[in-house]
Design an enzyme around this catalytic site. Sequence first.
Site, PDB file in Angstrom:
ATOM      1  N   LYS A 171       0.797  -1.224   0.080  1.00 14.77           N
ATOM      2  CA  LYS A 171       0.140   0.027   0.013  1.00 14.77           C
ATOM      3  C   LYS A 171       0.817   1.224   0.092  1.00 14.77           C
ATOM      4  O   LYS A 171       1.581   1.622   1.062  1.00 14.77           O
ATOM      5  CB  LYS A 171      -1.041   0.251   1.165  1.00 14.77           C
ATOM      6  CG  LYS A 171      -2.036   1.180   1.071  1.00 14.77           C
ATOM      7  CD  LYS A 171      -2.470   1.777   2.395  1.00 14.77           C
ATOM      8  CE  LYS A 171      -1.725   3.082   2.769  1.00 14.77           C
ATOM      9  NZ  LYS A 171      -1.693   4.134   1.754  1.00 14.77           N
ATOM     10  N   GLU A 246      10.373   2.565  10.222  1.00 20.94           N
ATOM     11  CA  GLU A 246      11.054   3.765  10.119  1.00 20.94           C
ATOM     12  C   GLU A 246      10.226   4.928  10.308  1.00 20.94           C
ATOM     13  O   GLU A 246       9.282   5.119   9.515  1.00 20.94           O
ATOM     14  CB  GLU A 246      11.739   3.821   8.789  1.00 20.94           C
ATOM     15  CG  GLU A 246      12.828   2.658   8.356  1.00 20.94           C
ATOM     16  CD  GLU A 246      13.940   2.637   9.007  1.00 20.94           C
ATOM     17  OE1 GLU A 246      14.110   3.672  10.054  1.00 20.94           O
ATOM     18  OE2 GLU A 246      14.475   1.692   9.580  1.00 20.94           O
ATOM     19  N   CYS A 280      13.530  12.126   6.047  1.00 15.19           N
ATOM     20  CA  CYS A 280      13.740  11.667   7.250  1.00 15.19           C
ATOM     21  C   CYS A 280      14.983  12.043   7.871  1.00 15.19           C
ATOM     22  O   CYS A 280      15.281  11.962   8.824  1.00 15.19           O
ATOM     23  CB  CYS A 280      13.317  10.434   7.835  1.00 15.19           C
ATOM     24  SG  CYS A 280      13.448   9.183   6.640  1.00 15.19           S
ATOM     25  N   GLU A 379       9.732  17.227  14.657  1.00 13.66           N
ATOM     26  CA  GLU A 379       9.984  16.865  13.313  1.00 13.66           C
ATOM     27  C   GLU A 379       9.009  17.758  12.385  1.00 13.66           C
ATOM     28  O   GLU A 379       7.820  17.689  12.724  1.00 13.66           O
ATOM     29  CB  GLU A 379       9.774  15.537  12.501  1.00 13.66           C
ATOM     30  CG  GLU A 379      10.198  15.379  11.275  1.00 13.66           C
ATOM     31  CD  GLU A 379      10.335  14.043  10.733  1.00 13.66           C
ATOM     32  OE1 GLU A 379       9.268  13.246  10.822  1.00 13.66           O
ATOM     33  OE2 GLU A 379      11.246  13.370  10.112  1.00 13.66           O
TER      34      GLU A 379
HETATM   35  P1  ADP Z   1       2.495  11.208   6.621  1.00 20.68           P
HETATM   36  O1  ADP Z   1       2.170  12.014   7.684  1.00 20.68           O
HETATM   37  O2  ADP Z   1       4.099  11.361   6.261  1.00 20.68           O
HETATM   38  O3  ADP Z   1       1.775  10.944   5.582  1.00 20.68           O
HETATM   39  P2  ADP Z   1       1.585   8.549   7.608  1.00 20.68           P
HETATM   40  O4  ADP Z   1       2.096   7.928   8.840  1.00 20.68           O
HETATM   41  O5  ADP Z   1       0.208   9.216   7.842  1.00 20.68           O
HETATM   42  O6  ADP Z   1       2.652   9.802   7.447  1.00 20.68           O
HETATM   43  O7  ADP Z   1       1.798   7.918   6.209  1.00 20.68           O
HETATM   44  C1  ADP Z   1       2.529   6.823   5.973  1.00 20.68           C
HETATM   45  C2  ADP Z   1       1.776   5.757   5.535  1.00 20.68           C
HETATM   46  O8  ADP Z   1       1.096   5.047   6.277  1.00 20.68           O
HETATM   47  C3  ADP Z   1       0.944   6.011   4.298  1.00 20.68           C
HETATM   48  O9  ADP Z   1       0.876   4.999   3.130  1.00 20.68           O
HETATM   49  C4  ADP Z   1      -0.567   6.071   4.819  1.00 20.68           C
HETATM   50  O10 ADP Z   1      -1.755   5.897   3.998  1.00 20.68           O
HETATM   51  C5  ADP Z   1      -0.321   4.900   5.924  1.00 20.68           C
HETATM   52  N1  ADP Z   1      -1.393   5.183   7.094  1.00 20.68           N
HETATM   53  C6  ADP Z   1      -2.154   6.068   7.638  1.00 20.68           C
HETATM   54  N2  ADP Z   1      -2.874   5.961   8.424  1.00 20.68           N
HETATM   55  C7  ADP Z   1      -2.911   4.625   8.589  1.00 20.68           C
HETATM   56  C8  ADP Z   1      -3.415   3.499   9.317  1.00 20.68           C
HETATM   57  N3  ADP Z   1      -4.315   3.891  10.339  1.00 20.68           N
HETATM   58  N4  ADP Z   1      -3.104   2.104   9.112  1.00 20.68           N
HETATM   59  C9  ADP Z   1      -2.363   1.878   8.104  1.00 20.68           C
HETATM   60  N5  ADP Z   1      -1.777   2.612   7.451  1.00 20.68           N
HETATM   61  C10 ADP Z   1      -1.914   4.101   7.602  1.00 20.68           C
END
Ligand code: ADP
Length: 477
Positions: A171, A246, A280, A379
Amino acid sequence: MTLHHNLIAGEWVGSNGVENINPSNTNEIVGLYATASADDAKTAIAAAKAAFPAWSRSGILERHAILKKTADEILARKEELGNLLAREEGKTLPEAIGETIRAAQIFDFFAGEALRLAGEVLPSARPNIGVEITREPIGVIGIITPWNFPIAIPAWKIAPALCYGNTVVFKPAELVPGCSWAIADILNRAGLPKGVLNLVMGKGSVVGQAMLDSPDLAGITFTGSTGTGKRVAASSIEHNRKFQLEMGGKNPMVVLDDADLTVAVEAAANSGFFSTGQRCTASSRLIVTEGIHDKFVAALTEKLKTLVVDDALKAGTHIGPVVDERQLATDTDYIAIGRQEGAKLAFGGETITRENPGFYLQPTLFTEATNQMRISREEIFGPVASVIRVKDYEEALSVANDTPFGLSAGIATTSLKHATHFKRNSEAGMVMVNLPTAGVDFHVPFGGRKASSFGSREQGKYAAEFFTVVKTAYTLA
Ligand code: ADP
């Protein structure tokens, strides 16, 4: 406009398309990409589970050939894929082509690793018994990636997962589905059997969450925010599966009085502001000793004046736009917080307009910051860095380590004594001497300590630790 589908069980499926918008020019739609549902994610996981027995026993030559073919195609298409990457993420075209080449190198490296799988044979503690230690794939791996490296991060998770015989549900981040779709398409055409790699584009809260909730994933490898990382961890403990995280960084770059000023300024400008500070491993805390402080600030400010912020595809652009409106709001909020906290704005701080509508922000440098300010502890993930003045090396090291994070740390010095001491005493996973804190090789371990990372290292041969499980077998001779 063509809809790019999800890849589930070897079929391109899905309807609801979302627009992938170019942050350099929000009038441009880069492409239309399907969004998966939670049920699609479940179907993909089932497909990967069904494909696992055959793929885990596939020959090393088959895995080598598919990964090598993928590397070769990515490299051959580096200009086109780099262009797509620059348009969907906003880093400059040279940076985007560089990242595409990196992805090819990673696939090439793991094509080689497939041929180098090895175990150990040891004598037993008991007579007439032999002991073998082998590595086996772990099963279905969930791969969840962020938007800031749209082709390299997927590559460094997918390539080892497949190399060691695992199947994958992947994903990508919502903002950058284009490069991920391209990787899935290339691997599919390179001959990957149905169900071995499944692509489920869509929302983290829906598709990602369905992956976290599944009892059928043997491992999740995640790069993203600390908040989501904690969810990955909690769900993985519940399902007794491996996980690798990470997350953020607040990386220090120490500049000592004896530093070569040009080297120090180049390293700080590169790691603080290139890729729009959206790495990062970016340096956001520039910790500078008194004797060189004013000269360093003056030279870095002069350097920042020369950096061109513009459309990622335009020749001569040094810094592309911020990735989207939400990230731009985060960056400008932090700039306001820095001012309120009493840091001095030495350069930048303003959003800017260009020929096309986009999320343009000046590289922003604060001085007179303290390590306790929010801009020094949290950050930001934008082109914003602060200078913290310190007395000497000892104070610099202590400030560098005084952070919840521990991904990368740098020092600019001509002193062998201080460079050596810093390498040994920095509480970061990666340490750079006279180099930017960002910019790493593809064949050696990547990862951090403290709140930056969890689990075993990514990349290079160390990746085997996460993507395999060890078996110890005893045989009576
Ligand atoms: P950022 O703030 O850098 O977008 P996220 O942690 O929100 O960081 O996003 C990193 C990845 O995690 C993306 O692919 C996002 O769609 C996914 N993501 C966000 N929320 C969830 C969740 N509840 N469960 C699994 N994956 C998630």
